[in-house]
Write a protein that holds these residues in place. Structure first.
Motif: not given
Length: 387
Positions: A53-54, A78-81, A72-74, A97-98
Motif C-alpha cells: 500500500h501507499d 493511492h493504495k490505502i490501508a 481518503v476521498e482525495r 476503498a481500502a
C-alpha cells in the motif's frame, strides 16, 4: 544504541502485560462487543498483514474513521490501508476503498508490520511500537489531527521522557490548534504545525429522510451511562410547559439499548414510549433509537440536540453533526476531548444534568447553531503525499 535498549525493554514489558491479561482477554472475546476485535488484535484471528500500500491510516474508533473521509476521498489514486481498534471503527473504515485491519497488540507488530511507506496516525493514538517500527522500517510517520487536551497534558508532561522518545520517530505533527502545537513542542515534537481539525472538512449528511412529527423534537444524542436519567427528568419537567415536545434517546453504545429501555420505563412510566426497531415511527412522547448509523438522520429533523458524553467525564462528542442541521445544541461541561471543535460552533449551551429543563426552555429563544471555521486540507494532502 539507547533506542535499541529501550525497544527491548518496552517489548519485554508488553510481553509481561500480554501474558498477565490473557485470562481476561479470553473471557472478553466471547462478549458481543469484542468478539471480533479481541481475537483479531490479540490472537491474530482473520487479521493478516496489509498487502502492499501507499498510505496507512491508523484510527481508533468510529469518530476518527469517519473523520478521515475527506482525506481518503482525495487520495483515490493511492493504495490505502486503514487499521482500527474498535468494531464500530472497523465497520466505518470498511466503507472506504481500502484494505482494513484491526491493529494488532504492539507485541505482534514486530512480525505483523511489513515495510510501509507512509503511516498516518490520527489524534492521540500514541502506540510506541507502531511509531518506532514504522520509522526503522523506512516509513514516513505523520501524526494527523494531533491533539493533547488541556486536561490530559499534565499526565503527558510527567512522562515527557517517554513521549520525547516516541515523538522522535515522527516526521510531521499536524495539529488541530496552536495550543496543541505548543504542547507537542513541550514534549519534544519536531516539525510541528497547525492545519486545523480535519473533522471540519467532513461531509455531514442524512442518509435517509424521515418525516418530522408535529411539535418540538429533541434528540438526546450519543448518551452514556449516568446521563440518560438526568436528561429524561429534565425533559419531563420541560414538557410540563410544552406538552407537544417529543424526545428521541440515542445511546452511544448498542450494548446499552436494553438497559436504557428499562430506564425509560422506570423514569417515565406514565408517558407514551416506543422503540425505533419495533415501530419505525416517532409517534410516542419518547422513542428509544435502538439502531446504529441513524443519528444524522434524526439530527436532520430535530429542533434541539442534547449531546451526550459531556455530562459525565467522557470528553464530549462531535458538535459539528447537529450544528450542520441547525439544531440548537445543549451539552455538558466535560468536553475536554472536543473543546477545539466546540470553538467552531456558535449558540451552544453548557449545563449540568440538573439544568437540562432550564436549558431547554432557554433554547426556545436561541438561533440555530452554526459552524464557523475551516481546515487547510490542501496542506494536509501535501504532507501525506510528499516524496
Amino acid at each position: 544504541m539507547r533506542n535499541v535498549a529501550f525497544d527491548i525493554f518496552y517489548t519485554l514489558v508488553a510481553t509481561f502485560l500480554y501474558v498477565a491479561a490473557l485470562p481476561l482477554l479470553f473471557v472478553l472475546s466471547f462478549k458481543k462487543k469484542y468478539c471480533q476485535s479481541i481475537p483479531a488484535r490479540f490472537f491474530g484471528s482473520k487479521n493478516p498483514p496489509f498487502p502492499e500500500h501507499d498510505i496507512w491510516f491508523h484510527v481508533c474508533s468510529l469518530g476518527e474513521a469517519k473523520a478521515i473521509a475527506p482525506v481518503v476521498e482525495r487520495l483515490n489514486a493511492h493504495k490505502i490501508a486503514i487499521s482500527v481498534i474498535t468494531h464500530t471503527g472497523f465497520e466505518a473504515a470498511s466503507k472506504y476503498a481500502a484494505e482494513v485491519r484491526y491493529l494488532p497488540y504492539e507485541l505482534w507488530l514486530w512480525i505483523w508490520m511489513k515495510r510501509p511507506k507512509t503511516v498516518v496516525v490520527l489524534e492521540a493514538e500514541f502506540w510506541y511500537l507502531l511509531f518506532r517500527l514504522a520509522h526503522i522500517r523506512g516509513a514516513r510517520v505523520i501524526a494527523l489531527n494531533a491533539r493533547i487536551s488541556e486536561r490530559s497534558f499534565p499526565k503527558y508532561y510527567r512522562m515527557r521522557w517517554f513521549y520525547r522518545i516516541l515523538l522522535r520517530q515522527c516526521d510531521r505533527i499536524l495539529c488541530q490548534s496552536s495550543e496543541d502545537m505548543a504542547r507537542f513542542i513541550a514534549l519534544g515534537g519536531r516539525n510541528v504545525e497547525v492545519v486545523g481539525n480535519i473533522k471540519l472538512a467532513q461531509k455531514i449528511e442524512a442518509t435517509k429522510h424521515y418525516p418530522k412529527p408535529d411539535g418540538l423534537l429533541i434528540v438526546a444524542a450519543s448518551t452514556h451511562e449516568g446521563e440518560e436519567e438526568g436528561i429524561l427528568r429534565g425533559f419531563l419537567a420541560y414538557r410540563e410547559q410544552n406538552p407537544s415536545a417529543k424526545l428521541l434517546v440515542v445511546p452511544r453504545h448498542p450494548e446499552r439499548f436494553a438497559k436504557v429501555r428499562e430506564l425509560i420505563a422506570h423514569v417515565a412510566p406514565t408517558v407514551g414510549f416506543s422503540c425505533w426497531s419495533e415501530s419505525q415511527s416517532i409517534s410516542e412522547v419518547i422513542t428509544l433509537i435502538d439502531a446504529m448509523g441513524e443519528l444524522n438522520n434524526f439530527y436532520a429533523i430535530s429542533d434541539i440536540a442534547i449531546v451526550g458524553g459531556a455530562f459525565v467525564p467522557i470528553g464530549g462528542h462531535n458538535p459539528l453533526e447537529p450544528a450542520t442541521f441547525g439544531c440548537k445544541i445543549i451539552t455538558g461541561e466535560e468536553i475536554f476531548l472536543q473543546r477545539e471543535l466546540f470553538k467552531y460552533v456558535s449558540h451552544v449551551q453548557f449545563t449540568s444534568l440538573q439544568g437540562v429543563a432550564e436549558a431547554l426552555k432557554h433554547a426556545e429563544s436561541l438561533p440555530p447553531s452554526q459552524i464557523n471555521g475551516n481546515v487547510d486540507l490542501d496542506r494536509v494532502l501535501d504532507n501525506l503525499t510528499e516524496k
